[in-house]
Scaffold this active site. Structure first.
Site, mmCIF file in Angstrom:
data_model
loop_
_atom_site.group_PDB
_atom_site.id
_atom_site.type_symbol
_atom_site.label_atom_id
_atom_site.label_comp_id
_atom_site.label_asym_id
_atom_site.label_seq_id
_atom_site.Cartn_x
_atom_site.Cartn_y
_atom_site.Cartn_z
ATOM 1 N N GLU A 45 -0.182 -3.953 -1.498
ATOM 2 C CA GLU A 45 -1.009 -2.848 -1.034
ATOM 3 C C GLU A 45 -1.101 -1.845 -2.182
ATOM 4 O O GLU A 45 -0.080 -1.351 -2.663
ATOM 5 C CB GLU A 45 -0.436 -2.155 0.203
ATOM 6 C CG GLU A 45 -1.380 -1.048 0.682
ATOM 7 C CD GLU A 45 -0.774 -0.096 1.710
ATOM 8 O OE1 GLU A 45 -1.486 0.825 2.131
ATOM 9 O OE2 GLU A 45 0.409 -0.261 2.070
ATOM 10 N N ASP A 70 2.268 2.576 -5.674
ATOM 11 C CA ASP A 70 1.744 3.941 -5.793
ATOM 12 C C ASP A 70 2.480 4.596 -6.947
ATOM 13 O O ASP A 70 3.568 4.152 -7.322
ATOM 14 C CB ASP A 70 1.952 4.738 -4.498
ATOM 15 C CG ASP A 70 0.939 5.860 -4.333
ATOM 16 O OD1 ASP A 70 0.975 6.818 -5.140
ATOM 17 O OD2 ASP A 70 0.105 5.801 -3.414
ATOM 18 N N ASP A 119 -8.306 7.241 -2.827
ATOM 19 C CA ASP A 119 -9.151 8.346 -3.246
ATOM 20 C C ASP A 119 -10.497 7.758 -3.677
ATOM 21 O O ASP A 119 -10.550 6.917 -4.577
ATOM 22 C CB ASP A 119 -8.500 9.079 -4.421
ATOM 23 C CG ASP A 119 -9.243 10.340 -4.832
ATOM 24 O OD1 ASP A 119 -10.459 10.423 -4.587
ATOM 25 O OD2 ASP A 119 -8.599 11.228 -5.412
ATOM 26 N N ASP A 155 -12.315 5.463 5.013
ATOM 27 C CA ASP A 155 -13.135 6.384 5.800
ATOM 28 C C ASP A 155 -14.347 6.840 5.003
ATOM 29 O O ASP A 155 -15.280 7.421 5.556
ATOM 30 C CB ASP A 155 -12.322 7.616 6.194
ATOM 31 C CG ASP A 155 -11.929 8.424 4.964
ATOM 32 O OD1 ASP A 155 -11.195 7.875 4.122
ATOM 33 O OD2 ASP A 155 -12.382 9.576 4.822
#
Length: 215
Positions: A45, A70, A119, A155
């Site tokens: 991920e 990350d 982002d 989104d």
């Protein structure tokens, strides 16, 4: 940096399920065998944030290894700590810049890649930072096995549109897609995993986009 962030940075350095920066290069091509101690498939991920997707995927699929990636250690802290507290052995976290992914994973090492609510980098000047730009897609293609899967949940209608454009330009096969996941027939136990940010978007009735493709 606040005291809480400093505390999390210090604590995450002690977690056995977290690898940071250049230390990850030692596992290149050998993550399953040397980090997890098995030969199970490996799924990533990217921009995992607090690691909700990574951890919940690991719970659903105990016969698969998962790594959340990350750069922000204070975010990774949450997912890594949850995995340790709950004894989830098939999940790990890697703190690196995603731009360096080829330094940490070998050709054909990965079975699937998830990109969840990254982002969107909407400014034209930030295109090189978008995680589905042509340069990143080429890197993913290298580390994915033949037929390996890519997934995007976002989104951002802008980022979804940008990603679909890149997929089309490269003539990549789209397996599933929707611009409103929770009003579609695609949602299942995997796609219904919700991150912290996704819950916030859904609370204000924001549509969630999804596309799955391969190379």
């Amino acid at each position: 940096m606040g005291k809480d962030k400093l505390r999390k940075f210090a604590e995450v350095a002690t977690f056995k399920n977290v690898v940071q920066l250049d230390a990850g290069k030692e596992y290149k091509g050998r993550w399953s065998s040397d980090f997890f101690g098995n030969s199970k498939p490996l799924i990533l991920e990217l921009a995992c944030g607090k690691g909700e997707y990574t951890v919940n995927l690991a719970k659903l699929f105990p016969d698969t290894n998962f790594i959340g990636i990350d750069y922000k250690g204070n975010r990774i802290w949450r997912g890594a700590k949850t995995a340790l507290e709950e004894g989830i052995e098939n999940v790990g976290f890697l703190r690196i810049q995603i731009e360096t992914i080829l330094e940490h994973f070998a050709e054909n090492e990965i079975s699937e890649i998830w990109i969840t609510f990254p982002d969107p980098q909407p400014q034209d000047s930030r295109e090189k930072k978008r995680l589905t730009n042509p340069v990143f897609l080429e890197r993913y293609k290298i580390i994915l096995k033949d037929g390996g899967l890519m997934h995007l949940k976002t989104d951002s209608d802008f980022f979804y549109g940008y990603t679909r454009e890149q997929i089309s330009l490269q003539n990549l096969p789209v397996l599933k897609e929707t611009t409103d996941l929770y009003k579609s027939d695609l949602v299942d136990e995997v796609l219904s995993i919700k991150t912290y940010y996704e819950k916030k978007y859904l609370a204000v009735d924001k549509n969630i986009n999804y596309v799955g493709w391969t190379f």
